[in-house]
Write a protein that holds these residues in place. Structure first.
Motif, PDB file in Angstrom:
ATOM      1  N   ARG A 113      46.607 -35.641   2.089  1.00  0.00           N
ATOM      2  CA  ARG A 113      45.406 -36.216   2.427  1.00  0.00           C
ATOM      3  C   ARG A 113      44.907 -37.429   1.787  1.00  0.00           C
ATOM      4  O   ARG A 113      43.846 -37.958   1.933  1.00  0.00           O
ATOM      5  N   LEU A 114      45.622 -37.818   0.896  1.00  0.00           N
ATOM      6  CA  LEU A 114      45.229 -39.138   0.198  1.00  0.00           C
ATOM      7  C   LEU A 114      45.674 -40.349   1.100  1.00  0.00           C
ATOM      8  O   LEU A 114      46.655 -40.110   1.742  1.00  0.00           O
ATOM      9  N   PRO A 115      44.889 -41.386   0.952  1.00  0.00           N
ATOM     10  CA  PRO A 115      45.129 -42.529   1.744  1.00  0.00           C
ATOM     11  C   PRO A 115      46.515 -42.873   1.343  1.00  0.00           C
ATOM     12  O   PRO A 115      46.942 -43.009   0.302  1.00  0.00           O
ATOM     13  N   TYR A 116      47.108 -43.813   2.570  1.00  0.00           N
ATOM     14  CA  TYR A 116      48.485 -44.247   2.371  1.00  0.00           C
ATOM     15  C   TYR A 116      48.495 -45.412   0.992  1.00  0.00           C
ATOM     16  O   TYR A 116      49.384 -45.354   0.392  1.00  0.00           O
ATOM     17  N   GLU A 117      47.443 -46.099   0.704  1.00  0.00           N
ATOM     18  CA  GLU A 117      47.233 -46.858  -0.313  1.00  0.00           C
ATOM     19  C   GLU A 117      47.168 -46.397  -1.793  1.00  0.00           C
ATOM     20  O   GLU A 117      47.630 -47.116  -2.784  1.00  0.00           O
ATOM     21  N   LEU A 118      47.205 -45.126  -1.639  1.00  0.00           N
ATOM     22  CA  LEU A 118      47.240 -44.410  -3.123  1.00  0.00           C
ATOM     23  C   LEU A 118      48.724 -43.594  -3.149  1.00  0.00           C
ATOM     24  O   LEU A 118      49.020 -43.051  -4.243  1.00  0.00           O
ATOM     25  N   ILE A 138      52.912 -38.957   4.116  1.00  0.00           N
ATOM     26  CA  ILE A 138      53.559 -37.346   3.369  1.00  0.00           C
ATOM     27  C   ILE A 138      52.698 -36.489   4.389  1.00  0.00           C
ATOM     28  O   ILE A 138      51.557 -36.809   4.723  1.00  0.00           O
ATOM     29  N   GLU A 139      53.347 -35.336   4.721  1.00  0.00           N
ATOM     30  CA  GLU A 139      52.916 -34.480   5.616  1.00  0.00           C
ATOM     31  C   GLU A 139      52.794 -32.940   5.075  1.00  0.00           C
ATOM     32  O   GLU A 139      53.676 -32.618   4.585  1.00  0.00           O
ATOM     33  N   PHE A 140      51.716 -32.453   5.230  1.00  0.00           N
ATOM     34  CA  PHE A 140      51.563 -30.945   5.026  1.00  0.00           C
ATOM     35  C   PHE A 140      51.961 -30.271   5.993  1.00  0.00           C
ATOM     36  O   PHE A 140      51.487 -30.163   7.089  1.00  0.00           O
ATOM     37  N   SER A 141      53.001 -29.023   5.633  1.00  0.00           N
ATOM     38  CA  SER A 141      53.692 -28.476   6.742  1.00  0.00           C
ATOM     39  C   SER A 141      54.060 -27.177   6.489  1.00  0.00           C
ATOM     40  O   SER A 141      53.492 -26.469   5.053  1.00  0.00           O
ATOM     41  N   THR A 142      54.785 -26.371   6.982  1.00  0.00           N
ATOM     42  CA  THR A 142      55.479 -25.118   6.698  1.00  0.00           C
ATOM     43  C   THR A 142      56.884 -25.292   6.646  1.00  0.00           C
ATOM     44  O   THR A 142      57.447 -26.183   7.279  1.00  0.00           O
ATOM     45  N   LEU A 143      57.551 -24.383   5.788  1.00  0.00           N
ATOM     46  CA  LEU A 143      58.942 -24.549   5.691  1.00  0.00           C
ATOM     47  C   LEU A 143      59.762 -24.340   7.057  1.00  0.00           C
ATOM     48  O   LEU A 143      60.720 -24.889   7.389  1.00  0.00           O
ATOM     49  N   ALA A 144      59.153 -23.451   7.837  1.00  0.00           N
ATOM     50  CA  ALA A 144      59.905 -23.247   9.368  1.00  0.00           C
ATOM     51  C   ALA A 144      59.883 -24.600  10.242  1.00  0.00           C
ATOM     52  O   ALA A 144      60.769 -25.008  10.687  1.00  0.00           O
ATOM     53  N   GLU A 145      58.595 -25.206  10.102  1.00  0.00           N
ATOM     54  CA  GLU A 145      58.510 -26.457  10.563  1.00  0.00           C
ATOM     55  C   GLU A 145      59.462 -27.788   9.990  1.00  0.00           C
ATOM     56  O   GLU A 145      59.965 -28.225  10.730  1.00  0.00           O
ATOM     57  N   ALA A 146      59.546 -27.636   8.722  1.00  0.00           N
ATOM     58  CA  ALA A 146      60.185 -28.471   8.016  1.00  0.00           C
ATOM     59  C   ALA A 146      61.867 -28.337   8.350  1.00  0.00           C
ATOM     60  O   ALA A 146      62.533 -29.368   8.442  1.00  0.00           O
ATOM     61  N   GLN A 168      40.872 -44.561 -10.435  1.00  0.00           N
ATOM     62  CA  GLN A 168      40.516 -44.070  -9.134  1.00  0.00           C
ATOM     63  C   GLN A 168      40.872 -42.559  -8.922  1.00  0.00           C
ATOM     64  O   GLN A 168      40.164 -41.973  -8.052  1.00  0.00           O
ATOM     65  N   LEU A 169      41.399 -41.897  -9.914  1.00  0.00           N
ATOM     66  CA  LEU A 169      41.813 -40.584  -9.576  1.00  0.00           C
ATOM     67  C   LEU A 169      40.413 -39.668  -9.829  1.00  0.00           C
ATOM     68  O   LEU A 169      40.159 -38.571  -9.145  1.00  0.00           O
ATOM     69  N   SER A 170      39.449 -40.268 -10.668  1.00  0.00           N
ATOM     70  CA  SER A 170      38.262 -39.589 -10.794  1.00  0.00           C
ATOM     71  C   SER A 170      37.456 -39.324  -9.551  1.00  0.00           C
ATOM     72  O   SER A 170      36.663 -38.185  -9.434  1.00  0.00           O
ATOM     73  N   SER A 171      37.548 -39.972  -8.626  1.00  0.00           N
ATOM     74  CA  SER A 171      36.725 -39.798  -7.369  1.00  0.00           C
ATOM     75  C   SER A 171      37.434 -38.791  -6.238  1.00  0.00           C
ATOM     76  O   SER A 171      36.966 -38.806  -5.108  1.00  0.00           O
ATOM     77  N   LEU A 188      56.487 -52.926  -6.336  1.00  0.00           N
ATOM     78  CA  LEU A 188      55.677 -52.703  -7.475  1.00  0.00           C
ATOM     79  C   LEU A 188      54.267 -52.471  -7.300  1.00  0.00           C
ATOM     80  O   LEU A 188      53.386 -52.959  -7.922  1.00  0.00           O
ATOM     81  N   GLU A 189      54.004 -51.492  -6.671  1.00  0.00           N
ATOM     82  CA  GLU A 189      52.448 -50.884  -6.350  1.00  0.00           C
ATOM     83  C   GLU A 189      52.473 -49.494  -7.298  1.00  0.00           C
ATOM     84  O   GLU A 189      53.218 -48.831  -7.308  1.00  0.00           O
ATOM     85  N   TRP A 190      51.141 -49.198  -7.779  1.00  0.00           N
ATOM     86  CA  TRP A 190      51.025 -48.114  -8.352  1.00  0.00           C
ATOM     87  C   TRP A 190      50.548 -46.957  -7.392  1.00  0.00           C
ATOM     88  O   TRP A 190      49.705 -47.332  -6.566  1.00  0.00           O
ATOM     89  N   VAL A 191      51.139 -45.911  -7.474  1.00  0.00           N
ATOM     90  CA  VAL A 191      50.781 -44.873  -6.678  1.00  0.00           C
ATOM     91  C   VAL A 191      50.583 -43.449  -7.384  1.00  0.00           C
ATOM     92  O   VAL A 191      51.155 -43.167  -8.182  1.00  0.00           O
ATOM     93  N   VAL A 192      50.202 -42.561  -6.579  1.00  0.00           N
ATOM     94  CA  VAL A 192      50.173 -41.045  -7.206  1.00  0.00           C
ATOM     95  C   VAL A 192      51.751 -40.363  -6.729  1.00  0.00           C
ATOM     96  O   VAL A 192      52.001 -40.608  -5.321  1.00  0.00           O
ATOM     97  N   VAL A 193      52.277 -39.883  -7.640  1.00  0.00           N
ATOM     98  CA  VAL A 193      53.425 -39.108  -7.432  1.00  0.00           C
ATOM     99  C   VAL A 193      53.114 -37.897  -7.017  1.00  0.00           C
ATOM    100  O   VAL A 193      53.602 -37.298  -5.832  1.00  0.00           O
ATOM    101  N   GLU A 194      52.557 -36.955  -7.883  1.00  0.00           N
ATOM    102  CA  GLU A 194      51.830 -35.603  -7.698  1.00  0.00           C
ATOM    103  C   GLU A 194      50.932 -35.188  -8.425  1.00  0.00           C
ATOM    104  O   GLU A 194      50.688 -35.678  -9.425  1.00  0.00           O
ATOM    105  N   ALA A 195      50.413 -34.085  -8.098  1.00  0.00           N
ATOM    106  CA  ALA A 195      49.480 -33.393  -8.901  1.00  0.00           C
ATOM    107  C   ALA A 195      50.228 -31.975  -9.288  1.00  0.00           C
ATOM    108  O   ALA A 195      50.931 -31.444  -8.539  1.00  0.00           O
TER     109      ALA A 195
END
Length: 264
Positions: free
Chosen positions: A78-83, A88-96, A189-192, A210-217
């Motif tokens: 759900r994060l915007p592309y710039e972050l 990234i898609e949220f799916s199921t293993l069957a679909e993947a 930016q993570l606090s919001s 060389l852009e900073w991005v989120v890897v995962e939570a």
């Protein structure tokens, strides 16, 4: 003695030892559970906390009366592309399993199968190994120049550590790291974002651009601390894994659903 008790799983880890030492300095009780069940004397003990992997947490969490905070399974998607710097898609293993291209595929909040690049969906675990409906994150493949782990409490970075450089293990405290100021500036930016009050977020610098991005939570109660300050990390763990009744409305949406375990 401090009324809190930190429970550990049977699997000994460097982070478990570090958190246990920190807890004992606070006069907390530390108990290692040697089986995948809670002895009668520890069930629903007051002031319980836990450091363990997701599968073990599912086995003992309800018996310990715990609430366990974690990010929503689809948070990263759900994060915007710039972050994120990637689709990234949220799916199921069957679909993947229908993928006909390389992709990085991982389960969001557990380790039901290895998180890695798969040449295509046919290489993912079959339904005999992992259920079709298992949630997954399917990501474009990117590489990171460097990656950092951050323990967050109420949106504030309590401690951090570098852990990878160009894909190789390279562990060092965030304090003193030449990119510390950049990491903390991006972390503001993570606090919001829609996160629980206690969580671990990995961030990285993309090799291309060389852009900073989120890897995962990650759940704080299941995350390795690398070179993070163990005392500060413990603060986050104790907030993320505590008696279920202590959580307020804002955090209740982030509680991991714990199965009821019935022992014969």
């Amino acid at each position: 003695m401090n009324a809190r008790t930190l429970f550990l799983s049977p699997r000994a880890t460097a982070t478990g030892h570090a958190l246990a030492d920190s807890a004992r300095r606070r006069a907390m009780r530390v108990e290692a559970l040697h089986e995948w069940r809670v002895p009668d004397e520890w069930r629903a003990v007051e002031g319980a906390s836990l450091y363990a992997g997701p599968l073990f947490a599912d086995a003992v969490g309800a018996e310990l009366g715990l609430g366990l905070l974690e990010a929503a399974p689809d948070w990263l998607a759900r994060l915007p592309y710039e972050l994120t710097g990637r689709e990234i898609e949220f799916s199921t293993l069957a679909e993947a399993r229908q993928l006909r291209r390389p992709a990085f595929v991982k389960p969001p909040n557990d380790k039901s199968f290895p998180a890695r690049v798969y040449p295509d969906g046919s290489r993912l675990p079959g339904p005999d190994a992992v259920d079709d409906g298992t949630p997954v994150l399917v990501s474009d493949i990117v590489t990171f120049a460097v990656e950092y782990r951050l323990f967050l409490l109420d949106g504030e970075v309590r401690t951090g550590s570098r852990y990878l450089t160009d894909g190789d293990l390279d562990v060092a405290p965030l304090d003193g790291d030449p990119r510390r100021a950049e990491v903390l500036a991006f972390a503001e930016q993570l606090s919001s974002l829609d996160l629980p009050s206690a969580v671990v977020v990995d961030v990285g610098l993309l090799s291309e651009g060389l852009e900073w991005v989120v890897v995962e939570a990650n759940a704080a109660w299941a995350s390795g601390h690398y070179a993070c300050d163990p005392d500060a990390a413990l603060d986050v763990v104790l907030h993320a894994a505590r008696p279920e009744g202590e959580f307020g409305p804002a955090d209740r949406a982030f509680l991991r659903p714990l199965p009821e375990v019935v022992w014969d």
